[in-house]
Design a protein around this motif. Structure first.
Motif, PDB file in Angstrom:
ATOM      1  N   ARG A  41       0.717  -1.391   0.142  1.00  0.00           N
ATOM      2  CA  ARG A  41      -0.049   0.075   0.019  1.00  0.00           C
ATOM      3  C   ARG A  41       0.777   1.330  -0.052  1.00  0.00           C
ATOM      4  N   GLN A  42       2.117   1.228  -0.741  1.00  0.00           N
ATOM      5  CA  GLN A  42       2.872   2.413  -0.981  1.00  0.00           C
ATOM      6  C   GLN A  42       2.284   3.459  -1.713  1.00  0.00           C
ATOM      7  N   ALA A  43       1.484   2.975  -2.608  1.00  0.00           N
ATOM      8  CA  ALA A  43       0.646   4.201  -3.628  1.00  0.00           C
ATOM      9  C   ALA A  43      -0.450   4.678  -2.689  1.00  0.00           C
ATOM     10  N   GLY A  44      -0.922   5.721  -3.039  1.00  0.00           N
ATOM     11  CA  GLY A  44      -2.070   6.218  -2.649  1.00  0.00           C
ATOM     12  C   GLY A  44      -2.086   6.534  -1.182  1.00  0.00           C
ATOM     13  N   SER A  89      -4.227  -0.590  -8.012  1.00  0.00           N
ATOM     14  CA  SER A  89      -5.542  -1.348  -8.194  1.00  0.00           C
ATOM     15  C   SER A  89      -6.136  -1.647  -6.980  1.00  0.00           C
ATOM     16  N   ASP A  90      -6.955  -2.631  -7.020  1.00  0.00           N
ATOM     17  CA  ASP A  90      -7.505  -3.253  -5.612  1.00  0.00           C
ATOM     18  C   ASP A  90      -7.922  -4.733  -5.833  1.00  0.00           C
ATOM     19  N   ILE A  91      -7.821  -5.434  -4.733  1.00  0.00           N
ATOM     20  CA  ILE A  91      -8.202  -6.759  -4.889  1.00  0.00           C
ATOM     21  C   ILE A  91      -9.711  -7.043  -5.773  1.00  0.00           C
ATOM     22  N   PRO A 106     -14.953   4.942   0.841  1.00  0.00           N
ATOM     23  CA  PRO A 106     -14.014   5.484   1.356  1.00  0.00           C
ATOM     24  C   PRO A 106     -14.146   5.149   2.877  1.00  0.00           C
ATOM     25  N   GLY A 107     -12.955   4.888   3.634  1.00  0.00           N
ATOM     26  CA  GLY A 107     -12.903   4.375   4.817  1.00  0.00           C
ATOM     27  C   GLY A 107     -13.757   3.430   5.158  1.00  0.00           C
ATOM     28  N   VAL A 108     -14.334   2.409   4.591  1.00  0.00           N
ATOM     29  CA  VAL A 108     -14.963   1.190   4.764  1.00  0.00           C
ATOM     30  C   VAL A 108     -14.111  -0.039   4.094  1.00  0.00           C
ATOM     31  N   ASP A 219      -3.520 -12.567   0.743  1.00  0.00           N
ATOM     32  CA  ASP A 219      -4.418 -13.383   1.581  1.00  0.00           C
ATOM     33  C   ASP A 219      -4.586 -12.813   2.932  1.00  0.00           C
ATOM     34  N   SER A 220      -5.099 -11.339   2.743  1.00  0.00           N
ATOM     35  CA  SER A 220      -4.855 -10.576   3.962  1.00  0.00           C
ATOM     36  C   SER A 220      -5.653 -11.376   5.325  1.00  0.00           C
ATOM     37  N   TRP A 221      -6.851 -11.935   5.086  1.00  0.00           N
ATOM     38  CA  TRP A 221      -7.802 -12.015   6.118  1.00  0.00           C
ATOM     39  C   TRP A 221      -7.542 -13.675   6.451  1.00  0.00           C
ATOM     40  N   GLY A 333       4.925  -5.113   8.045  1.00  0.00           N
ATOM     41  CA  GLY A 333       4.313  -6.426   8.213  1.00  0.00           C
ATOM     42  C   GLY A 333       2.903  -6.197   7.654  1.00  0.00           C
ATOM     43  N   HIS A 334       2.443  -5.077   7.202  1.00  0.00           N
ATOM     44  CA  HIS A 334       1.016  -4.854   6.543  1.00  0.00           C
ATOM     45  C   HIS A 334       1.145  -3.606   5.846  1.00  0.00           C
ATOM     46  N   GLY A 335      -0.018  -3.051   4.996  1.00  0.00           N
ATOM     47  CA  GLY A 335       0.062  -2.105   4.306  1.00  0.00           C
ATOM     48  C   GLY A 335       0.458  -0.643   5.220  1.00  0.00           C
TER      49      GLY A 335
HETATM   50  O1  CP3 Z   1       0.291   0.437  -2.831  1.00  0.00           O
HETATM   51  C1  CP3 Z   1      -0.729   0.408  -3.289  1.00  0.00           C
HETATM   52  O2  CP3 Z   1      -1.769   0.822  -2.326  1.00  0.00           O
HETATM   53  C2  CP3 Z   1      -1.197  -0.271  -4.397  1.00  0.00           C
HETATM   54  C3  CP3 Z   1      -2.775  -0.695  -4.548  1.00  0.00           C
HETATM   55  C4  CP3 Z   1      -3.540  -1.371  -3.524  1.00  0.00           C
HETATM   56  C5  CP3 Z   1      -4.771  -0.814  -3.125  1.00  0.00           C
HETATM   57  N1  CP3 Z   1      -5.472  -1.920  -2.450  1.00  0.00           N
HETATM   58  C6  CP3 Z   1      -5.249   0.426  -3.402  1.00  0.00           C
HETATM   59  C7  CP3 Z   1      -6.590   1.027  -2.522  1.00  0.00           C
HETATM   60  C8  CP3 Z   1      -3.422  -2.505  -3.114  1.00  0.00           C
HETATM   61  C9  CP3 Z   1      -2.464  -3.614  -3.158  1.00  0.00           C
HETATM   62  C10 CP3 Z   1      -4.490  -3.004  -2.303  1.00  0.00           C
HETATM   63  C11 CP3 Z   1      -4.986  -4.431  -1.859  1.00  0.00           C
HETATM   64  C12 CP3 Z   1      -6.072  -4.629  -1.071  1.00  0.00           C
HETATM   65  N2  CP3 Z   1      -7.371  -4.113  -1.010  1.00  0.00           N
HETATM   66  C13 CP3 Z   1      -6.226  -5.432   0.106  1.00  0.00           C
HETATM   67  C14 CP3 Z   1      -4.831  -6.287   0.396  1.00  0.00           C
HETATM   68  C15 CP3 Z   1      -3.756  -5.689   1.127  1.00  0.00           C
HETATM   69  C16 CP3 Z   1      -4.195  -5.319   2.578  1.00  0.00           C
HETATM   70  O3  CP3 Z   1      -4.317  -4.229   2.997  1.00  0.00           O
HETATM   71  O4  CP3 Z   1      -4.367  -6.238   3.249  1.00  0.00           O
HETATM   72  C17 CP3 Z   1      -7.276  -5.548   0.572  1.00  0.00           C
HETATM   73  C18 CP3 Z   1      -8.019  -6.314   1.870  1.00  0.00           C
HETATM   74  C19 CP3 Z   1      -8.258  -4.732  -0.177  1.00  0.00           C
HETATM   75  C20 CP3 Z   1      -9.584  -4.278   0.034  1.00  0.00           C
HETATM   76  C21 CP3 Z   1      -9.550  -2.835   0.468  1.00  0.00           C
HETATM   77  N3  CP3 Z   1      -9.504  -1.820  -0.712  1.00  0.00           N
HETATM   78  C22 CP3 Z   1      -9.372  -2.182   1.816  1.00  0.00           C
HETATM   79  C23 CP3 Z   1      -9.596  -2.673   3.033  1.00  0.00           C
HETATM   80  C24 CP3 Z   1      -9.539  -0.724   1.336  1.00  0.00           C
HETATM   81  C25 CP3 Z   1      -9.383   0.191   2.412  1.00  0.00           C
HETATM   82  C26 CP3 Z   1     -10.713   1.130   2.792  1.00  0.00           C
HETATM   83  C27 CP3 Z   1     -10.359   2.630   3.218  1.00  0.00           C
HETATM   84  O5  CP3 Z   1     -10.520   3.584   2.601  1.00  0.00           O
HETATM   85  O6  CP3 Z   1      -9.721   2.559   4.072  1.00  0.00           O
HETATM   86  C28 CP3 Z   1      -9.841  -0.588   0.125  1.00  0.00           C
HETATM   87  C29 CP3 Z   1      -9.660   0.687  -0.793  1.00  0.00           C
HETATM   88  C30 CP3 Z   1      -8.232   1.213  -1.339  1.00  0.00           C
HETATM   89  N4  CP3 Z   1      -7.576   0.221  -2.017  1.00  0.00           N
HETATM   90  C31 CP3 Z   1      -7.670   2.330  -1.286  1.00  0.00           C
HETATM   91  C32 CP3 Z   1      -6.731   2.446  -2.072  1.00  0.00           C
HETATM   92  C33 CP3 Z   1      -5.573   3.306  -2.393  1.00  0.00           C
HETATM   93  C34 CP3 Z   1      -8.298   3.499  -0.586  1.00  0.00           C
HETATM   94  C35 CP3 Z   1      -9.520   4.135  -1.537  1.00  0.00           C
HETATM   95  C36 CP3 Z   1      -9.315   5.732  -1.754  1.00  0.00           C
HETATM   96  O7  CP3 Z   1      -8.394   6.281  -1.657  1.00  0.00           O
HETATM   97  O8  CP3 Z   1     -10.287   6.168  -2.039  1.00  0.00           O
END
Ligand code: CP3
Length: 358
Positions: A41-44, A89-91, A106-108, A219-221, A333-335
């Protein structure tokens, strides 16, 4: 000699320019000039340049715009000088691409309109084709040009974690509907995971064929499961994914949270690199995973909220535990947590590079 049979063992295709990168060498357990670093989760998240380009664009829509994806993927590489990029991207993107009605709130996190809980629901999960995710191929094409020798990591959600979102309908603390299905209808569960394994395999193949130099299965969960349940009900599906992309010869990383009791089984599922959360020191993790695998991790992401001195102390502990490993990729150890100070990440990359220079 065929195209697949180069003297260096390099895979053919766009990955050639990244083959000798520090990150890929560490994944292959080869000697490296310094320990490579990237962050899940280095991006964003908190990067101001990310918030600026994302303004007014919903998350899932941003994943379908190749130029925006390329820009966001590059941002942490430019800013932090990390050793690898992770595709933005997102999973849940491949699920959206095959027509599942879902959104990222957002936030969920991901929210699914109609959860999948019956055999009839399964029919809504069709196979994924490269045309469904044309924007991924296009974005990675742009990225491989921009990244040069910096490798791009492609990724996907693992069958269990995707199933949890689909069956629960959203994020879940206890995964009760998911487990109810897993224990109550093992055949439907196995069919669901098989279908998700096929979708995930296709999604990873699209990314590798477009130019991704490594892949990570999130496999986060999965840490919610006992080892016997993981072995019986989840490992076979994840193993199918690793097997499906084995022929490309790119490193395959496997990551989950709370997996202390599962590390040996995660290794068995077939990845080349096992990601470890912050709860198990890397030397102990190596004993649990067994020989022949590189490890990735594992600074607690919350440490980045402490003083710079404390960050250095905790980082030295991680590096000391990693000293005897066959291959080590430094990560959290996680994002990255959303309110992390970006400068703390930049300093951390530089610190790991300097401390481990050989
Ligand atoms: O470096 C990166 O950020 C690469 C892109 C990336 C995202 N999601 C972008 C994202 C990656 C690798 C993920 C993976 C992902 N998504 C996982 C596995 C990693 C982990 O954290 O365990 C999981 C479980 C998800 C599902 C998901 N998507 C969650 C739990 C959330 C967070 C909700 C929140 O807003 O707190 C998302 C949304 C998400 N995915 C955002 C981003 C940048 C935030 C949305 C936004 O910016 O509007």
């Amino acid at each position: 000699m065929t195209a697949n049979d180069s003297p260096s063992g390099r895979p053919p295709g766009p990955q050639t320019t990244t083959y000798d990168s520090t990150f890929l060498k560490a994944c292959r357990r080869e000697p490296v000039p310094h320990t490579p670093v990237w962050f899940m989760r280095q991006a964003g998240r908190s990067l101001p340049e990310y918030l600026k380009v994302r303004e007014g664009i919903p998350m899932l829509e941003s994943c379908m715009r190749p130029e925006l994806v390329s820009e966001i993927t590059m941002q942490p590489v430019r800013r932090h000088k990390v050793d690898a990029a992770i595709y933005f991207s997102d999973i849940v993107v491949p699920l959206k691409a095959i027509g599942v009605d879902l959104d990222i709130k957002p936030g969920v996190g991901p929210v699914v309109a109609e959860p999948i809980r019956s055999r009839a629901d399964l029919a809504r999960l069709r196979e994924l084709t490269p045309e469904d995710v044309w924007y991924v191929t296009e974005a990675i094409g742009l990225l491989t040009g921009e990244l040069g020798e910096t490798p791009l990591i492609g990724f996907a959600g693992a069958p269990f974690t995707l199933a949890s979102y689909l069956v629960e309908g959203g994020p879940s603390r206890n995964h009760e509907h998911t487990k109810a299905l897993m224990y109550g209808d093992p055949q439907l569960w196995a069919d669901l995971l098989d279908r998700l394994a096929a979708i995930t395999s296709s999604f990873l193949k699209v990314q590798i064929e477009a130019g991704a130099s490594a892949v990570q299965l999130f496999d986060s969960w999965v840490g919610a499961l006992a080892p016997a349940d993981y072995r019986r009900s989840v490992l076979p599906a994840s193993a199918k994914v690793f097997q499906a992309v084995a022929e490309y010869g790119v490193p395959r990383i496997h990551f989950g949270v709370g997996t202390g009791e599962l590390l040996g089984l995660l290794g068995e599922a077939g990845a080349d690199v096992v990601g470890v959360d912050w709860r198990v020191p890397l030397d102990e993790a190596a004993r649990r995973v067994g020989p022949g695998k590189a490890l990735q991790g594992n600074l607690d992401p919350a440490v980045l909220f402490a003083t710079p001195e404390a960050v250095e102390t905790k980082t030295r502990e991680v590096l000391a535990a990693a000293a005897g490993l066959e291959g080590h990729v430094f990560n959290l150890g996680h994002g990255v947590l959303p309110t992390t100070d970006a400068d703390a990440l930049t300093r951390l990359v530089e610190f790991v590079h300097t401390e481990t220079a050989r």
